[in-house]
Design an enzyme around this catalytic site. Sequence first.
Site, PDB file in Angstrom:
ATOM      1  N   LYS A 145       0.868  -1.192   0.000  1.00 40.46           N
ATOM      2  CA  LYS A 145       0.000   0.000   0.000  1.00 40.46           C
ATOM      3  C   LYS A 145       0.895   1.228   0.000  1.00 40.46           C
ATOM      4  CE  LYS A 145      -4.462   0.935   0.209  1.00 40.46           C
ATOM      5  NZ  LYS A 145      -5.611   0.107  -0.199  1.00 40.46           N
ATOM      6  N   ASP A 185      -7.094   4.188  -4.469  1.00 43.27           N
ATOM      7  CA  ASP A 185      -7.736   4.044  -3.149  1.00 43.27           C
ATOM      8  C   ASP A 185      -8.358   5.418  -2.878  1.00 43.27           C
ATOM      9  OD1 ASP A 185      -7.840   2.045  -0.707  1.00 43.27           O
ATOM     10  OD2 ASP A 185      -7.420   3.980   0.198  1.00 43.27           O
TER      11      ASP A 185
END
Length: 465
Positions: A145, A185
Amino acid sequence: MILFFKIFDYICSVEYKSIIKMKAKEVIDDLRRRFPNEPEYLQAVEEVLMSIEDVYNEHPEFERYNLIERLCMPDRIFSFRVSWVDDKGRVQNNMGYRIQHNNAIGPYKGGIRFHSSVNQSILKFLAFEQTFKNSLTTLPMGGGKGGSDFSPKGKSDMEVMRFCQAFVAELWRHIGPDTDVPAGDIGVGGREVGYMYGMYKKMAREFTGTFTGKGLEFGGSLVRPEATGYGNVYFLLNMLATRGIDIKGKKVAISGSGNVATYTAKKLLSLGAKVITMSDSNGTIYVPEGLTEEQLDFIFELKNIYRGRIREFAEKYGCEYVEGGRPWGYPCDIAMPSATQNELDGDDARTLLANGCFAVSEGANMPSTPDAVHEFVNARILYAPGKAANAGGVSVSGLEMAQNSQKLSWTAEEVDAKLQRIMADIHTQCQKYGKEADGYTNYVKGANIAGFMKVAKAMMAQGIL
Ligand code: NDP
Ligand code: 2IT
């Protein structure tokens, strides 16, 4: 004499096995001591460790290889300053990060978040969760991430472009189609992925599938924008089927009004469900009779094209709007939190249950606090944690990678059929590992154990790295 040695051996091995058990609480306490300022990361780790402890301890070889500590700590973290020039000619500075958590089953894979709240703890929790989620998808992807405390809100397209280029000028050397593949995201959609991919291509001098969520014209997959929301509804349908419940006419409370929330709403409307709430970080709208398709189209345009606020929906359609409010106080059958972490707490959960809510399927990552999760599981309602229910997004990212490698693109029908199959498969894995003595499926336990076992076996096979 031989018998004596055999008995001695046996006693030693039993004793050894009992000594080398992992104690989840001790591991968590140790991480708490080492990373005291990372509450979201510790919260995510605690939930996983508490549910896998028993299964882990059935494999003493795991503890001999200190697998749990290696799995909880990211492989590496890149953090860097991102300097860019705003429209007024001022120099702005943000922090950028990429967490490469685990690549035991495939290249690091996971989104990029641009939001003012982004810090290392939030990205570490997301990368940790992503590792188990990606394992559940059945596709070969490790977990990662990244992101920045840059907020695209209120910025011009040119400012967003300059930021994305400056971000990738640092990041590009750490990523690649078989190394680490970022995607979107919060705050990162098609526009941002396009700018980041463009800069990556220029720096790396290659045209490969290093980002997913790309535009359709340059290697993106059909159904990727819809995939997280649609996938969550497919997962919900699988859960409802176990209790013979029809989605038609059910009242659904959704939070957020971004990518995940809007496509969740779209699929629900097509199935005859009623979407009674949506929200943003400023407030919540309440439409008791359910949104119409035209109203949902308006929200979609408002958020994606005009980049406006959900309040403007209430102004146009004259519905209830609560500034600072959250959707969980309204009577509903199903809740689908699709905004951000820890947006639904224990009190919200108790209110939902008191109002008759019987299913919660998480579009966001870790939107329910531990107290809320406890309430849902204790009440024996259908409760799907994000790492299972929202895995459709990264699954279609995996399918985008497969299409890029093959230099082919599949039809929307093909991708959607694969997505439905993957969500059904994740549901089956949750059932396999999450069945409790009373017959209840604990999807938290099921998702954590299923996701963990695959990664653990791959790590064991590859030695201590
Ligand atoms: P978007 O940026 O498209 O939308 C985010 C939505 O959540 C917006 O409505 C935003 O409101 C709201 N929101 C964000 N932060 C907060 C906050 N701190 N408090 C209240 N509301 C907030 O992001 P996505 O829809 O892509 O992501 C939503 C969630 O889904 C995240 O948890 C993400 O990690 C998760 N997810 C996303 C996937 C994807 O493919 N995009 C895949 C799997 C999970 P505002 O506009 O006011 O900021
Ligand atoms: O949380 C997630 O699964 C995502 N933001 C999507 C990640 C991806 O690589 O598509």
